[in-house]
Design a protein around this motif. Sequence first.
Motif, PDB file in Angstrom:
ATOM      1  N   UNK A   1       0.832  -1.206   0.000  1.00 32.00           N
ATOM      2  CA  UNK A   1       0.000   0.000   0.000  1.00 32.00           C
ATOM      3  C   UNK A   1       0.866   1.255   0.000  1.00 32.00           C
TER       4      UNK A   1
ATOM      5  N   UNK B   1       2.135   1.821  -3.516  1.00 24.83           N
ATOM      6  CA  UNK B   1       1.070   2.383  -4.349  1.00 24.83           C
ATOM      7  C   UNK B   1       0.890   3.870  -4.039  1.00 24.83           C
TER       8      UNK B   1
ATOM      9  N   UNK C   1      -1.068  -0.537 -10.239  1.00 29.52           N
ATOM     10  CA  UNK C   1      -1.388  -1.801  -9.587  1.00 29.52           C
ATOM     11  C   UNK C   1      -0.093  -2.414  -9.067  1.00 29.52           C
ATOM     12  N   UNK C   2      -0.077  -2.813  -7.803  1.00 30.11           N
ATOM     13  CA  UNK C   2       1.136  -3.317  -7.165  1.00 30.11           C
ATOM     14  C   UNK C   2       0.855  -4.714  -6.633  1.00 30.11           C
TER      15      UNK C   2
ATOM     16  N   UNK D   1     -12.366  -1.884 -16.742  1.00 28.95           N
ATOM     17  CA  UNK D   1     -13.268  -3.033 -16.841  1.00 28.95           C
ATOM     18  C   UNK D   1     -14.361  -3.023 -15.776  1.00 28.95           C
ATOM     19  N   UNK D   2     -14.043  -2.494 -14.569  1.00 33.19           N
ATOM     20  CA  UNK D   2     -15.093  -2.455 -13.543  1.00 33.19           C
ATOM     21  C   UNK D   2     -16.205  -1.501 -13.970  1.00 33.19           C
TER      22      UNK D   2
ATOM     23  N   UNK E   1     -20.692   2.119  -0.967  1.00 30.82           N
ATOM     24  CA  UNK E   1     -19.525   1.734  -1.782  1.00 30.82           C
ATOM     25  C   UNK E   1     -18.696   2.961  -2.146  1.00 30.82           C
TER      26      UNK E   1
ATOM     27  N   UNK F   1     -18.522   6.000  -0.663  1.00 37.39           N
ATOM     28  CA  UNK F   1     -17.883   6.740   0.427  1.00 37.39           C
ATOM     29  C   UNK F   1     -16.872   5.896   1.185  1.00 37.39           C
ATOM     30  N   UNK F   2     -17.114   4.574   1.281  1.00 33.14           N
ATOM     31  CA  UNK F   2     -16.244   3.759   2.119  1.00 33.14           C
ATOM     32  C   UNK F   2     -15.396   2.775   1.327  1.00 33.14           C
ATOM     33  N   UNK F   3     -15.742   2.560   0.075  1.00 34.43           N
ATOM     34  CA  UNK F   3     -15.142   1.447  -0.669  1.00 34.43           C
ATOM     35  C   UNK F   3     -13.731   1.668  -1.166  1.00 34.43           C
ATOM     36  N   UNK F   4     -13.189   2.869  -1.011  1.00 33.68           N
ATOM     37  CA  UNK F   4     -11.824   3.080  -1.485  1.00 33.68           C
ATOM     38  C   UNK F   4     -11.786   3.415  -2.963  1.00 33.68           C
TER      39      UNK F   4
ATOM     40  N   UNK G   1     -10.736   1.884  -5.604  1.00 30.21           N
ATOM     41  CA  UNK G   1     -10.900   0.956  -6.706  1.00 30.21           C
ATOM     42  C   UNK G   1     -12.321   0.791  -7.161  1.00 30.21           C
ATOM     43  N   UNK G   2     -13.286   0.990  -6.225  1.00 33.41           N
ATOM     44  CA  UNK G   2     -14.652   0.866  -6.690  1.00 33.41           C
ATOM     45  C   UNK G   2     -15.333   2.223  -6.767  1.00 33.41           C
TER      46      UNK G   2
ATOM     47  N   UNK H   1     -16.703   2.674 -10.293  1.00 30.98           N
ATOM     48  CA  UNK H   1     -17.792   1.720 -10.433  1.00 30.98           C
ATOM     49  C   UNK H   1     -19.060   2.281  -9.792  1.00 30.98           C
TER      50      UNK H   1
END
Lengths: 616, 303
Positions: B56, B59, B71-72, B179-180, B244, B246-249, B251-252, B255
Amino acid sequence: MLNRYPLWKYLLILIVIVVGLIYALPNLFPEDPAIQISSAQSDSGLDEGQLDEIENALRDDGIDITAIESDGGSVLIRLASAGDQLNARDIASEILNDDYVVAVNQAESTPDWLASLGAAPMNLGLDLRGGVHFLLEVDMDEALTQRLEVHGSAMRELLRDERIRYRDTEIEDRRISLVFADEGDRDQARQLIRQEFDEFDYSTEDEGRAARLVMTLTDESVDEIQDYAIEQNLTTLRNRVNELGVAEPLVQRQGPNRIVVELPGVQDTAAAKRIVGATAELEFRLEASPDASDSDTETFEFRNEEGRSAELSRDVIITGDNVSNANRSFDENGRPQVNIDLDGTGGTLMNRATRSNIGSNMAVLFIEHNSEMRTVMEDGEEVEERVNTTERGIISLATIQSALGNSFRITGLESSTEAEELALLLRSGSLAAPIYFAQERTIGPSLGAENIERGIMSVQIGLLLVVLFMLVRYKVFGIIANLALGINLALLVAAMSILGATLTLPGIAGIVLTLGMAVDANVLIFERIREELRNGMSAQQAIHAGYERAVSSIVDANLTTLLVAVILFSIGTGPVKGFAVTLSLGILTSMFTALLVSRAMVNLSHGGKPLKKLWI
Amino acid sequence: MRQFDFMGKRRLAFITSAILLIIAIGALATQQLNLGLDFTGGTLVEVKYEEAPSLDDIRGTLEDADFRDVSVQNFGASTEVLIRLQQAYDPDVGEEVVSLLRDEGTDVDLIRAEFVGAQVGDQLRDQSGMGMLLALGLVMLYVAFRFQYKFALGALLALLHDVIIVIGVFSLFGLEFDLTVLAAILAVIGYSLNDTIVVYDRIRENIRKSRIEHMPTIFNEAINATLSRTLATSGTTLLVLLALLLLGGDLIRNFSIALIIGIGVGTFSSIYVASALLIPLRLQRQDLIPAKKENDDEEEELP
């Protein structure tokens, strides 16, 4: 009016739920790091002696083995620590010769009683857990040589058609040269060939009385051939990996001449390695007639019969590229064979060649490229050098009884596994150039641990909010909807596990979405019940009417979405396919839980008694 | 319960949709999409540490240095790390990355730096595109069969409307399309279709049992009857998506953004595109209730 289901319906629903829970269960057990060993070609497994030797070597090296399992042709050695995996693989492959493939693997640890029911956990994708990483090198020199051979063959045909006599064709590096009896023939040939082939620089050499035409590929055409080789190989490898049923793989180009293939976690990595790296190709050729000149023929040994050989014509009728479909089957004697369908061009070529040669023999030539790492001494230092070899062998030579058309079968294969894999390779298309394994590693998840944690936490919180919302809005019916939601989730996980679907982060989000649609079905029903209550129906009537009238909305809405999902599944590849699987399964389970499970629960709790008021 | 006059505002809604579509198409035409690593490919850097590093942190360091789409991954051993960046390959990228990582005070060696191709090949893209068209075609047939062809037309236009607007927003704000996000777009299609069919189902039911001929009134009743359901469903789904987002970080995030916009627009379009379009298409009761007379004629023709 009373709302009741007959007993069999309750039992049926109960059975589906119990089965679902059992098949969802394996997902609660973690996986072990392991190495997998399987035979490179035949179906035969590892013998006891070799296995003991490997076990002792691993223990001597201080590697903790937790279990050794043997299953048919393949052996799985479970290790206590993931750090030992690479080391263990190296030790094992050093002991075994090239007849075996050794690959790193993640082995599931489903308890035996569950495994005996065929239950297995869901696969986690490359983004969530990582997997195995293969780096393949494309043999560019061979790509050039192959292209030159194709050109050479076409040139010879052209010359024969024009009745220009040539003596010999030679191919080296980027050059192809033709030798003629005199300058006149050469210049005539040069003019002719030049019109057809613009990828060469032409030059001439004299050799005594003979005259030589030298054609060298231009730099642009070399680049073009190499780019084509990589692109073609990428496509073929993607097809192969998809044929293997690996969900959510990654296949991409790396650097000028390499290709990365990454496969998520639990897979038969040994089989994957064999298929990904396989270079088997087929060529169909006529047996040379006795009076053919030496420059037109080549001699090949038989693959399964030592010492026997046959002289074949240099010209290829068709190659595996013309195969449109191939399947393994068995002949009357139970021997494996491959049924082959040709595409239009292939069928025409085959028909033309066989029609005029009835009574002669036709051979199927099996071509395989192998590579081996050898340590050689160079300037007093040990250097690893790769030696590439190409094996060509005849697998069958049979008399042409009648003109062949678009479909026929070939025999002469060693084992049913070999037939199966040959069929797969023919289906997925041939490689434009041979490939070799340059590197094999395990690879960690591409999403960071923190990101995965946050992603999963946010999904949980989202679900919790939905549960709370349903409770507040629909009270007692909210509890029922939430129970149905839980069952839906378990059924979906079970279905994905049974089908061996791979779960990725977008997949998890897809699940959340189908859960949203499952809630939607209940919302539709409950709103309809409320509406019917407002219109003055009694409680039992309202429940009945609510379910009955919401059915058409739910079925229509879900079927249209299912239609999209099914088509995306059948046509799409990779991530699109993965998403389609999640979505279609989710729609089916949510229709089941909303229409049957929640109804059964309502019937059980509210059904058989007169009601004054509904807590909805 | 209060009844809203949805159809009365349909002109305003058409204008709003038209403006949104023009902006979306304009954005797509002028600045295309900001495609992610999955579609464009980039650079791969393999490095080796003395001690196992925190992925992390790596990244974070690279993202702070303005590398995009990082991406690590651990590679083989815990001390070896594979980094993929969306950065056109040039021979210096490897050194640049390593020197950045060295600044963190750890010992790092560069093993290799190479370009990587796209994960989504042309063939994959074309195939998926064809699949999507076929899927839409079949859905249209199904809707035409279960309802009527005017409904199929409305549903198709509503779907296109939603997808174009979502993609347009991604283009307009330069959000990364990977892709997401593609998965999210597919989900939006599913959701929008679901929503449209639920409203259509009620419209069909009301047309069949209602005695009035004035379509806007029937539509209003149908939409009002499904309104609480529409709000409850969109509400719960949006709740999940907000969690998703607010909390999902990181990567999403994209999405969730795609889905939030898609569901908002999808709810709007099921009322104002899919349903309201039936009025200019002159939907009539006869379209849903087969006229008996025609059937009689056909039977008479039989010998």
